[in-house]
Design a protein around this motif. Sequence first.
Motif, PDB file in Angstrom:
ATOM      1  N   GLY A  19      38.714  28.301  43.335  1.00  0.00           N
ATOM      2  CA  GLY A  19      38.710  27.253  42.387  1.00  0.00           C
ATOM      3  C   GLY A  19      37.461  26.658  42.247  1.00  0.00           C
ATOM      4  O   GLY A  19      37.143  26.201  40.933  1.00  0.00           O
ATOM      5  N   GLU A  20      36.888  26.462  43.028  1.00  0.00           N
ATOM      6  CA  GLU A  20      35.394  25.873  43.136  1.00  0.00           C
ATOM      7  C   GLU A  20      34.374  26.863  42.509  1.00  0.00           C
ATOM      8  O   GLU A  20      33.521  26.614  41.532  1.00  0.00           O
ATOM      9  CB  GLU A  20      34.892  25.461  44.286  1.00  0.00           C
ATOM     10  CG  GLU A  20      35.673  24.552  45.058  1.00  0.00           C
ATOM     11  CD  GLU A  20      34.878  23.057  45.188  1.00  0.00           C
ATOM     12  OE1 GLU A  20      33.995  23.419  45.961  1.00  0.00           O
ATOM     13  OE2 GLU A  20      35.293  22.130  44.726  1.00  0.00           O
ATOM     14  N   ILE A  22      34.669  30.137  41.266  1.00  0.00           N
ATOM     15  CA  ILE A  22      34.935  31.081  40.154  1.00  0.00           C
ATOM     16  C   ILE A  22      35.944  30.076  39.002  1.00  0.00           C
ATOM     17  O   ILE A  22      37.201  30.047  39.290  1.00  0.00           O
ATOM     18  CB  ILE A  22      35.736  32.072  40.462  1.00  0.00           C
ATOM     19  CG1 ILE A  22      34.800  33.092  41.566  1.00  0.00           C
ATOM     20  CG2 ILE A  22      36.067  33.259  39.267  1.00  0.00           C
ATOM     21  CD1 ILE A  22      33.481  33.629  41.066  1.00  0.00           C
ATOM     22  N   GLN A  23      35.395  29.709  38.129  1.00  0.00           N
ATOM     23  CA  GLN A  23      36.145  28.680  37.356  1.00  0.00           C
ATOM     24  C   GLN A  23      36.714  29.443  35.991  1.00  0.00           C
ATOM     25  O   GLN A  23      37.524  29.267  35.458  1.00  0.00           O
ATOM     26  CB  GLN A  23      35.465  27.517  36.798  1.00  0.00           C
ATOM     27  CG  GLN A  23      35.354  26.509  37.840  1.00  0.00           C
ATOM     28  CD  GLN A  23      33.929  25.696  37.701  1.00  0.00           C
ATOM     29  OE1 GLN A  23      33.188  25.934  36.776  1.00  0.00           O
ATOM     30  NE2 GLN A  23      33.874  25.020  39.043  1.00  0.00           N
ATOM     31  N   ARG A  24      36.220  30.517  35.649  1.00  0.00           N
ATOM     32  CA  ARG A  24      36.185  31.461  34.333  1.00  0.00           C
ATOM     33  C   ARG A  24      35.500  32.860  34.819  1.00  0.00           C
ATOM     34  O   ARG A  24      34.843  32.941  35.408  1.00  0.00           O
ATOM     35  CB  ARG A  24      35.805  30.472  33.312  1.00  0.00           C
ATOM     36  CG  ARG A  24      34.391  29.997  33.517  1.00  0.00           C
ATOM     37  CD  ARG A  24      33.778  29.561  31.877  1.00  0.00           C
ATOM     38  NE  ARG A  24      34.747  29.279  31.013  1.00  0.00           N
ATOM     39  CZ  ARG A  24      35.161  27.702  30.635  1.00  0.00           C
ATOM     40  NH1 ARG A  24      34.211  27.015  31.197  1.00  0.00           N
ATOM     41  NH2 ARG A  24      36.098  27.663  30.094  1.00  0.00           N
ATOM     42  N   SER A  27      31.911  32.709  35.247  1.00  0.00           N
ATOM     43  CA  SER A  27      31.441  32.452  36.757  1.00  0.00           C
ATOM     44  C   SER A  27      31.491  33.769  37.639  1.00  0.00           C
ATOM     45  O   SER A  27      30.247  34.006  38.510  1.00  0.00           O
ATOM     46  CB  SER A  27      32.300  31.495  37.576  1.00  0.00           C
ATOM     47  OG  SER A  27      32.979  30.774  36.736  1.00  0.00           O
ATOM     48  N   SER A 103      35.905  35.008  47.029  1.00  0.00           N
ATOM     49  CA  SER A 103      36.593  33.966  46.221  1.00  0.00           C
ATOM     50  C   SER A 103      37.227  34.924  45.052  1.00  0.00           C
ATOM     51  O   SER A 103      38.468  34.803  44.568  1.00  0.00           O
ATOM     52  CB  SER A 103      35.675  32.845  45.772  1.00  0.00           C
ATOM     53  OG  SER A 103      35.308  31.933  46.729  1.00  0.00           O
ATOM     54  N   PHE A 152      42.437  36.123  37.676  1.00  0.00           N
ATOM     55  CA  PHE A 152      43.440  34.921  37.679  1.00  0.00           C
ATOM     56  C   PHE A 152      44.927  35.647  37.821  1.00  0.00           C
ATOM     57  O   PHE A 152      45.589  34.840  37.143  1.00  0.00           O
ATOM     58  CB  PHE A 152      43.026  34.035  36.806  1.00  0.00           C
ATOM     59  CG  PHE A 152      41.767  33.426  37.006  1.00  0.00           C
ATOM     60  CD1 PHE A 152      41.351  32.824  38.261  1.00  0.00           C
ATOM     61  CD2 PHE A 152      40.850  32.963  35.899  1.00  0.00           C
ATOM     62  CE1 PHE A 152      40.145  32.074  38.496  1.00  0.00           C
ATOM     63  CE2 PHE A 152      39.733  32.389  36.318  1.00  0.00           C
ATOM     64  CZ  PHE A 152      39.530  32.078  37.334  1.00  0.00           C
ATOM     65  N   ARG A 158      45.335  28.951  36.107  1.00  0.00           N
ATOM     66  CA  ARG A 158      44.011  29.205  35.899  1.00  0.00           C
ATOM     67  C   ARG A 158      43.904  29.925  34.576  1.00  0.00           C
ATOM     68  O   ARG A 158      43.190  29.978  33.569  1.00  0.00           O
ATOM     69  CB  ARG A 158      43.548  30.054  36.904  1.00  0.00           C
ATOM     70  CG  ARG A 158      42.569  29.065  37.713  1.00  0.00           C
ATOM     71  CD  ARG A 158      41.370  28.273  37.075  1.00  0.00           C
ATOM     72  NE  ARG A 158      41.001  27.236  37.603  1.00  0.00           N
ATOM     73  CZ  ARG A 158      39.993  26.924  38.167  1.00  0.00           C
ATOM     74  NH1 ARG A 158      39.177  28.026  38.486  1.00  0.00           N
ATOM     75  NH2 ARG A 158      39.635  25.418  38.485  1.00  0.00           N
ATOM     76  N   GLU A 168      35.322  32.456  25.549  1.00  0.00           N
ATOM     77  CA  GLU A 168      34.917  32.926  27.025  1.00  0.00           C
ATOM     78  C   GLU A 168      33.732  33.693  27.048  1.00  0.00           C
ATOM     79  O   GLU A 168      32.968  33.873  27.977  1.00  0.00           O
ATOM     80  CB  GLU A 168      36.047  33.519  27.712  1.00  0.00           C
ATOM     81  CG  GLU A 168      37.251  32.601  28.022  1.00  0.00           C
ATOM     82  CD  GLU A 168      36.830  31.539  29.105  1.00  0.00           C
ATOM     83  OE1 GLU A 168      35.703  31.661  29.755  1.00  0.00           O
ATOM     84  OE2 GLU A 168      37.511  30.381  29.170  1.00  0.00           O
ATOM     85  N   HIS A 171      30.781  31.923  26.724  1.00  0.00           N
ATOM     86  CA  HIS A 171      30.264  31.498  28.382  1.00  0.00           C
ATOM     87  C   HIS A 171      29.527  32.699  29.069  1.00  0.00           C
ATOM     88  O   HIS A 171      28.608  32.503  29.830  1.00  0.00           O
ATOM     89  CB  HIS A 171      31.285  30.978  29.078  1.00  0.00           C
ATOM     90  CG  HIS A 171      31.929  29.584  28.535  1.00  0.00           C
ATOM     91  ND1 HIS A 171      31.272  28.539  28.826  1.00  0.00           N
ATOM     92  CD2 HIS A 171      33.031  29.326  27.847  1.00  0.00           C
ATOM     93  CE1 HIS A 171      31.812  27.423  28.457  1.00  0.00           C
ATOM     94  NE2 HIS A 171      32.771  28.003  27.823  1.00  0.00           N
ATOM     95  N   THR A 302      28.447  25.778  42.185  1.00  0.00           N
ATOM     96  CA  THR A 302      27.793  26.976  41.229  1.00  0.00           C
ATOM     97  C   THR A 302      26.461  26.777  41.238  1.00  0.00           C
ATOM     98  O   THR A 302      25.659  27.805  40.680  1.00  0.00           O
ATOM     99  CB  THR A 302      28.313  26.719  39.668  1.00  0.00           C
ATOM    100  OG1 THR A 302      27.680  25.365  39.246  1.00  0.00           O
ATOM    101  CG2 THR A 302      29.734  26.615  39.379  1.00  0.00           C
TER     102      THR A 302
END
Length: 619
Positions: A19-20, A22-24, A27, A103, A152, A158, A168, A171, A302
């Motif tokens: 969760g910390e 790999i947010q999307r 990442s 992760s 996910f 998520r 996305e 990003h 990150t």
Amino acid sequence: MPDIIQLLPENIANQIAAGEVIQRPASAVKELMENAIDAGATEIRLFVNDSGKALIQVVDNGQGMSDTDARMCFERHATSKIKNIDDLFHIKTMGFRGEALASIAGVAQVELKTKRADDPTGTLIEIENSLVKSQQPVAAQNGTTISVKNLFFNVPARRNFLKSNASELRHIIDEFIRVSMAFPELFFCLTSNGQQVFHLEKGSLKQRIVQILGSTYNSKLVSVKEETDYLNIYGFVGKPETAKKTRGDQYFFVNNRFIKSPYLNHAVMNAFSDMISRDSFPMYALFIDLDPSRLDVNVHPTKQEIKFEDEKLIYAFVQAAVKHALAHFSVSPTLDFDLDMAIQQTDAVSQPFTEDKKLAASSSSLYQTFSQKNQAHFIESKSNLTGWNDRISVNTGDRIATQHDQKEIESQDEWRRGHDNLMSALRIAKPESGTFFQLHNSYIIAENENGFLGIHQQNAHERILYERFLTAMKGKPIAAQRSLFPVTIELTASDSILLNELLADIHLLGYLVEPFGNNTFIIQGTPADVIQGNESVTIEKLLEQYKHFSSDVKFSKREKLLRSLAWQQSVKAGTSLTQKEMAALIDDLFSCETPNATPSGKPVFLEFKKDELDKMFGR
Ligand SMILES: Nc1ncnc2c1ncn2[C@@H]1O[C@H](COP(=O)(O)OP(=O)(O)OP(=O)(O)O)[C@@H](O)[C@H]1O
Ligand SMILES: [Mg+2]
């Protein structure tokens, strides 16, 4: 009472830790690309499908892994990059925590194929939800291919939280750019759904910047280069004329790691301050190299935020280096060199760096100056207006985001509506038709029954256009006029994704724009009342302004578009207007639902009441 505390199973611990890190999808892209760089790859290929939601694959020609390492690398805290705590302060690699792959494997289906140059065969390993499914020898190229599928898949919350594909993908492109810009000596490419988005040949930093940000920067880059015992700064800043309405093209790298630093950004903005308008953002790609022991990269999951041992010194260097570069290229002949000279003379710069020197530097007069005016997080206030106008300034530019902003921004839309109604309720009398005066080609003075109004012409026009566009969106599209000679525009990959997203709405506003492949668009028509010939500039400026809103404020897509276009098409302050034009403007303004304020809440006019004027003159 029985004991109740238990150790979490490893896969759950991995999922939580993910969760910390790999947010999307972006990442994961960043982590995998950084691993390839750490592995010494010279060619790094990124493939994504469905904006990384279905597949993220990174193919590198780096050193590869042994059979055992290929399994080990998915364990938490498994790393080849540091061995003891001392190493943490001498980091030369992008990775060091041994967290990324653990992760990723906790929240996706992962396939890793890897081979070292000396091994006869490679190894293929499949892992899902932190569990190894299979491992077998395979024929493989030297290097590593890692495929992350269905990110996910086992964390629906998520997955549902992910934004649209376009967003996305943007990003992902951002991360791809941040990594590839820092390593121009390596080859990179990015393919999305089978279509190549970037193909970056090895070259110089300058070539890399132009490859990524577009050839408009070709002859518009100013080289920055300062070397001292404490640190080196190098890179490029865009000439002032390339400054944009969005802060998009701004990059800081510390020891080749992209970082976000509103503080150092402020140093660059300061160096540019007299050369660009306050609401525009210069391009920069600046690299700061310094002894890793002088910074802590381990302050954010990150790694995009870091802590310098001496922040103020870095600020001073950055500002001086950029000023110096701009002066050197005689971009601005009137630059003052005081600061620059002063910095050259501080102990920290002119002599080897020691603790004593640092103390001396921090008590020097230069340092004192910085800790007053240009100190950390000191931002000159843009205006001394208080109350509602202050709150609106969240979207106006060089400022440091605070945690409160998010909430403030979210409530802003709602608040604005309330404010609009309130202003309407004040009921300002429409000026009589008659003679209008224009002051400084910016203000219109118009008499009304209570006294007179001082109207800001650009703010007025923004309001008029905004309401006109709003009506168009609600079902009365603005008529487009087909161009006799349609023009094409070529955009950067990320701009092209953005424009694609906006096409349908732009159409309602009278712009006929069609995708033409390869980041190219063809403009078939423009609104009937907009003079033709400037179409491509209009679209480019629109995107710039749109991004400006995107980065700072969470308005809906449409709201951002309407505001951008209204701003962009409005008659600017400094334009001379005829009587007829002024009359039309005032007429249109007072047919608006909310004539008093611009869409972003700036006042459109001030009323000067006759009785108050009389009083002031003792009558
Ligand atoms: N593409 C690659 N080629 C060769 N070895 C790799 C590759 N990717 C990962 N590894 C190995 O796997 C280990 C674990 O990778 P992982 O990304 O999880 O951690 P890290 O890079 O050491 O630290 P961080 O969590 O900060 O990224 C690395 O230390 C490296 O030895
Ligand atoms: Mg890593």
